[in-house]
Design an enzyme around this catalytic site. Structure first.
Site, PDB file in Angstrom:
ATOM      1  N   ARG A  70      17.992 -15.820  35.980  1.00 51.26           N
ATOM      2  CA  ARG A  70      18.074 -16.368  37.341  1.00 51.26           C
ATOM      3  C   ARG A  70      19.486 -16.413  37.898  1.00 51.26           C
ATOM      4  O   ARG A  70      19.675 -16.539  39.105  1.00 51.26           O
ATOM      5  CB  ARG A  70      17.355 -17.719  37.395  1.00 51.26           C
ATOM      6  CG  ARG A  70      15.835 -17.543  37.286  1.00 51.26           C
ATOM      7  CD  ARG A  70      15.091 -18.847  37.233  1.00 51.26           C
ATOM      8  NE  ARG A  70      15.323 -19.589  36.021  1.00 51.26           N
ATOM      9  CZ  ARG A  70      14.693 -19.390  34.862  1.00 51.26           C
ATOM     10  NH1 ARG A  70      13.757 -18.468  34.775  1.00 51.26           N
ATOM     11  NH2 ARG A  70      14.976 -20.107  33.801  1.00 51.26           N
ATOM     12  N   GLU A 107      18.313 -25.778  25.577  1.00 46.95           N
ATOM     13  CA  GLU A 107      17.467 -26.975  25.516  1.00 46.95           C
ATOM     14  C   GLU A 107      16.174 -26.742  24.744  1.00 46.95           C
ATOM     15  O   GLU A 107      15.693 -27.630  24.061  1.00 46.95           O
ATOM     16  CB  GLU A 107      17.143 -27.485  26.940  1.00 46.95           C
ATOM     17  CG  GLU A 107      16.569 -28.883  26.932  1.00 46.95           C
ATOM     18  CD  GLU A 107      16.202 -29.405  28.319  1.00 46.95           C
ATOM     19  OE1 GLU A 107      16.022 -28.615  29.258  1.00 46.95           O
ATOM     20  OE2 GLU A 107      16.073 -30.634  28.432  1.00 46.95           O
TER      21      GLU A 107
HETATM   22  O1  PRP Z   1      22.050 -25.445  29.469  1.00 49.83           O
HETATM   23  P1  PRP Z   1      21.092 -24.802  28.527  1.00 49.83           P
HETATM   24  O2  PRP Z   1      20.381 -25.772  27.623  1.00 49.83           O
HETATM   25  O3  PRP Z   1      21.777 -23.717  27.741  1.00 49.83           O
HETATM   26  O4  PRP Z   1      19.923 -24.104  29.364  1.00 49.83           O
HETATM   27  C1  PRP Z   1      20.142 -23.398  30.551  1.00 49.83           C
HETATM   28  C2  PRP Z   1      19.552 -22.000  30.531  1.00 49.83           C
HETATM   29  O5  PRP Z   1      18.126 -22.030  30.344  1.00 49.83           O
HETATM   30  C3  PRP Z   1      17.498 -21.236  31.354  1.00 49.83           C
HETATM   31  O6  PRP Z   1      17.392 -19.904  30.990  1.00 49.83           O
HETATM   32  P2  PRP Z   1      16.402 -19.348  29.871  1.00 49.83           P
HETATM   33  O7  PRP Z   1      17.104 -19.350  28.548  1.00 49.83           O
HETATM   34  O8  PRP Z   1      15.101 -20.039  29.945  1.00 49.83           O
HETATM   35  O9  PRP Z   1      16.288 -17.807  30.196  1.00 49.83           O
HETATM   36  P3  PRP Z   1      15.570 -16.937  31.325  1.00 49.83           P
HETATM   37  O10 PRP Z   1      16.403 -17.138  32.569  1.00 49.83           O
HETATM   38  O11 PRP Z   1      15.711 -15.550  30.787  1.00 49.83           O
HETATM   39  O12 PRP Z   1      14.161 -17.414  31.492  1.00 49.83           O
HETATM   40  C4  PRP Z   1      18.446 -21.352  32.526  1.00 49.83           C
HETATM   41  O13 PRP Z   1      18.248 -20.288  33.461  1.00 49.83           O
HETATM   42  C5  PRP Z   1      19.795 -21.298  31.857  1.00 49.83           C
HETATM   43  O14 PRP Z   1      20.248 -19.977  31.635  1.00 49.83           O
HETATM   44  N1  ADE Z   2      14.727 -28.301  32.021  1.00 53.28           N
HETATM   45  C1  ADE Z   2      14.992 -27.003  32.312  1.00 53.28           C
HETATM   46  N2  ADE Z   2      14.485 -26.452  33.443  1.00 53.28           N
HETATM   47  C2  ADE Z   2      14.756 -25.147  33.730  1.00 53.28           C
HETATM   48  N3  ADE Z   2      15.499 -24.346  32.960  1.00 53.28           N
HETATM   49  C3  ADE Z   2      16.026 -24.877  31.854  1.00 53.28           C
HETATM   50  N4  ADE Z   2      16.831 -24.359  30.914  1.00 53.28           N
HETATM   51  C4  ADE Z   2      17.067 -25.302  29.985  1.00 53.28           C
HETATM   52  N5  ADE Z   2      16.446 -26.448  30.292  1.00 53.28           N
HETATM   53  C5  ADE Z   2      15.794 -26.214  31.469  1.00 53.28           C
END
Ligand code: PRP
Ligand code: ADE
Length: 184
Positions: A70, A107
């Protein structure tokens, strides 16, 4: 009245209100903040991009590094508007050629980010962009990739941040800026 409706606070409130909170996704206990409804409303989408463009247009930044997936939605628009290049940071096995890699915890799991070795020039000033910061694990991995290549991280910017990232919270000594707080 119209001025109030279009003021900064009301535009931020509208962005925040458009985030869809999905309990127990993708795992039990996680309150997932889904930013995609913002993209379906062009005024909100534009406002969100403009907040960041206003913040960074007069800062010396030559590259915006966006995190898959994203971070790729907002990062390129911000980069073009401030006259910077866009650097994709991708999940494994997406790039051709040599890459730097960083494994990390987030997370709700573990993952790895990669960056092409030629993407950052030594001394280059880089803004890292992602849609959301929860634990900061993903942003830390992104910072390490930029620094491995000799780049300087100016700031990390996210549309949404967990409450501890309100304002400008430091992560590994670098400021993290979140436009709105996570919704619970
Ligand atoms: O602060 P954090 O605990 O590290 O989490 C944040 C990350 O989690 C989500 O991505 P995700 O890993 O779900 O990947 P995606 O965008 O490919 O779905 C979000 O877009 C961040 O990149
Ligand atoms: N709570 C949350 N919502 C969306 N993206 C995330 N990436 C890590 N934690 C998330």
């Amino acid at each position: 009245m119209i001025e109030e409706e279009n003021g900064e606070d009301s535009r931020l409130a509208a962005i925040s209100a458009a985030i869809r909170v999905v309990p127990h996704f993708p795992k039990p206990g996680i309150m997932f903040n889904d930013i995609t409804p913002i993209l379906l409303r062009p005024k909100l989408f534009k406002d969100a991009v403009e907040f960041f463009v206003d913040r960074y247009r007069d800062v010396e930044i030559s590259a915006v590094a966006g995190i898959e997936a994203r971070g790729f939605i907002f990062g390129p628009s911000i980069a073009l508007a401030i006259g910077a290049k866009f650097i994709p940071l991708q999940k494994p096995k997406k790039f051709t050629g040599e890459v730097f890699s960083e494994a990390y915890e987030l997370e709700y799991g573990n993952d790895c980010l990669e960056m092409q070795i030629e993407a950052v020039q030594p001394g280059e000033r880089v803004l890292i962009f992602d849609d959301l910061v929860a634990t900061g694990g993903t942003l830390c991995a992104a910072m390490k990739l930029i620094e491995q290549a000799g780049g300087e991280v100016v700031e990390c910017a996210c549309l949404v941040g967990s409450p501890k990232f309100k304002g400008r919270y430091p992560l590994n000594g670098k400021p993290v800026y979140a436009l709105v707080e996570c919704r619970r």
